[in-house]
Design an enzyme around this catalytic site. Structure first.
Site, PDB file in Angstrom:
ATOM      1  N   PHE A   1       0.799   4.195   8.559  1.00  0.00           N
ATOM      2  CA  PHE A   1       1.415   5.182   7.658  1.00  0.00           C
ATOM      3  C   PHE A   1       1.965   4.529   6.392  1.00  0.00           C
ATOM      4  O   PHE A   1       2.723   5.148   5.655  1.00  0.00           O
ATOM      5  CB  PHE A   1       2.531   5.941   8.395  1.00  0.00           C
ATOM      6  CG  PHE A   1       3.522   5.029   9.072  1.00  0.00           C
ATOM      7  CD1 PHE A   1       4.704   4.688   8.459  1.00  0.00           C
ATOM      8  CD2 PHE A   1       3.248   4.506  10.326  1.00  0.00           C
ATOM      9  CE1 PHE A   1       5.608   3.833   9.068  1.00  0.00           C
ATOM     10  CE2 PHE A   1       4.148   3.659  10.961  1.00  0.00           C
ATOM     11  CZ  PHE A   1       5.333   3.327  10.333  1.00  0.00           C
ATOM     12  N   TYR A   2       1.593   3.283   6.152  1.00  0.00           N
ATOM     13  CA  TYR A   2       1.986   2.623   4.903  1.00  0.00           C
ATOM     14  C   TYR A   2       0.978   3.003   3.821  1.00  0.00           C
ATOM     15  O   TYR A   2       0.180   2.193   3.361  1.00  0.00           O
ATOM     16  CB  TYR A   2       2.023   1.108   5.082  1.00  0.00           C
ATOM     17  CG  TYR A   2       3.140   0.597   5.978  1.00  0.00           C
ATOM     18  CD1 TYR A   2       4.211   1.405   6.314  1.00  0.00           C
ATOM     19  CD2 TYR A   2       3.115  -0.695   6.478  1.00  0.00           C
ATOM     20  CE1 TYR A   2       5.226   0.940   7.134  1.00  0.00           C
ATOM     21  CE2 TYR A   2       4.131  -1.174   7.294  1.00  0.00           C
ATOM     22  CZ  TYR A   2       5.181  -0.353   7.621  1.00  0.00           C
ATOM     23  OH  TYR A   2       6.192  -0.821   8.431  1.00  0.00           O
ATOM     24  N   GLY A   3       1.035   4.259   3.433  1.00  0.00           N
ATOM     25  CA  GLY A   3       0.074   4.805   2.494  1.00  0.00           C
ATOM     26  C   GLY A   3      -0.690   5.935   3.152  1.00  0.00           C
ATOM     27  O   GLY A   3      -0.532   6.205   4.348  1.00  0.00           O
TER      28      GLY A   3
ATOM     29  N   THR B   1       0.794  -1.234   0.000  1.00  0.00           N
ATOM     30  CA  THR B   1       0.000   0.000   0.000  1.00  0.00           C
ATOM     31  C   THR B   1       0.824   1.281   0.000  1.00  0.00           C
ATOM     32  O   THR B   1       0.293   2.338  -0.356  1.00  0.00           O
ATOM     33  CB  THR B   1      -0.927   0.045   1.237  1.00  0.00           C
ATOM     34  OG1 THR B   1      -0.138  -0.095   2.425  1.00  0.00           O
ATOM     35  CG2 THR B   1      -1.967  -1.055   1.185  1.00  0.00           C
TER      36      THR B   1
END
Length: 329
Positions: free
Chosen positions: A56-58, A26
């Site tokens: 926060f992965y995207g 992501t």
């Protein structure tokens, strides 16, 4: 050398010998969820039951959480099979830790709201130590969330031995996550992260066990890295450093070829042999199958790797300068 095995349980739940990192599914966008869940399913079916995700992965509306909601809505029967670790309490826009009690509670509540009951949070980790907040203050907030039943346990990420001891004295973490690979061996320093976690019986999780692709054997020249690839910003892929690191990657590749395995499989086996659970990530099913294949290194192969490492020094820091202040804290 000592031969260890990865932890068999984390947060009181059984985990396989290899985990799965969800970041690349992501973080950069562009992968439809129906495609992204294919490698997730393959990882689970091949024993990678420990999944590592991030708020926060995207962007806020399209990160690990939304993908996980999609997966477990489609496969509700898999919820009990996965041990889910989520990193949060971190502002992805500013790349700053936010580990005050208020921010930790808000981050966990956000995760629970998006997941909407399809999967519990087995392990929650502040992604980095907040320099403005003593670790004891963060841990107290996390313990309150454990006791409230909002998270199963808490973990630590990118911490040093002293911080681990301070946190453990208050309430033992269920796991410590650290970057760990043949290229990133700082955790093995005497009296450091690995020694401390062994002493305190804390499971260790190793992210980036393939050092962002270095240990897959796919990079021979700078032209092998796509022009828009994030690795161009990382020191180990910069001109000068790149050429030196190719030599060490080729030494791993030589061991792998003689063994009849891939560089990635050898690199993952080495991490496991240190007693650390590797969590490689991939967006492709064939790569997931490769990474989850069981491989054991002989003493001779381990010695050959150690010999190669002793003759060469990895060139370049682990992260670009803007991230380094929050590492190993």
């Amino acid at each position: 050398m000592s031969r260890l095995t990865p932890p068999k349980t984390i947060a009181g739940k059984p985990v396989g010998p290899v985990g799965y990192g969800l970041m690349t599914l992501t973080l950069f966008g562009g992968i439809p969820y129906d495609e992204a869940i294919k490698p997730m399913k393959a990882a689970l079916e091949n024993g990678a039951t420990f999944w590592n995700a991030g708020t926060f992965y995207g962007p806020p509306n399209a990160n690990s959480l939304q993908l996980l909601k999609h997966y477990f809505t489609k496969y509700p029967e898999d919820a009990s099979r996965v041990v889910l670790s989520i990193k949060g309490a971190y502002d992805g826009a500013t790349q700053m830790p936010q580990a005050s009690p208020e921010h930790i509670r808000a981050s966990v509540d956000e995760c629970l709201a998006v997941l909407d009951g399809v999967k519990s949070i087995d392990l929650f980790e502040p992604a980095r130590i907040d320099p403005k907040v003593p670790v004891e203050t963060s841990v107290k907030a996390l313990v309150e969330l454990v006791k409230a039943g909002k998270i199963g346990s808490y973990g630590l990420s990118e911490v040093n031995a002293q911080t681990i001891r301070r946190a453990h004295a208050l309430y033992p973490p269920a796991a410590v996550e650290v970057e760990f690979s043949l290229f990133s061996r700082h955790a093995l320093d005497k009296g450091g992260i690995v020694d401390t976690c062994r002493e305190l019986s804390i499971p260790l999780v190793g992210y980036s066990p393939l050092d962002r692709g270095w240990l897959t054997g796919q990079f021979k020249t700078l032209d092998d890295i796509p022009k828009d690839d994030f690795r161009h910003f990382y020191p180990r892929f910069q001109p000068g450093n790149f050429e030196n690191n190719v030599k060490l990657a080729e030494a791993v590749e030589q061991v792998a070829k003689k063994k009849g395995n891939t560089s990635a499989q050898v690199a993952i086996a080495w991490v496991q042999q240190q007693g650390v659970l590797p969590i490689p990530g991939s967006t492709k099913v064939p790569r997931v199958l490769e990474n989850t294949k069981s491989v054991e290194l002989t003493e001779a192969e381990s010695a050959e790797l150690e010999n190669a490492l002793s003759k060469a020094t990895v060139s370049g820091a682990r992260y670009p300068e803007m991230f380094q202040a929050h590492l190993n804290q």
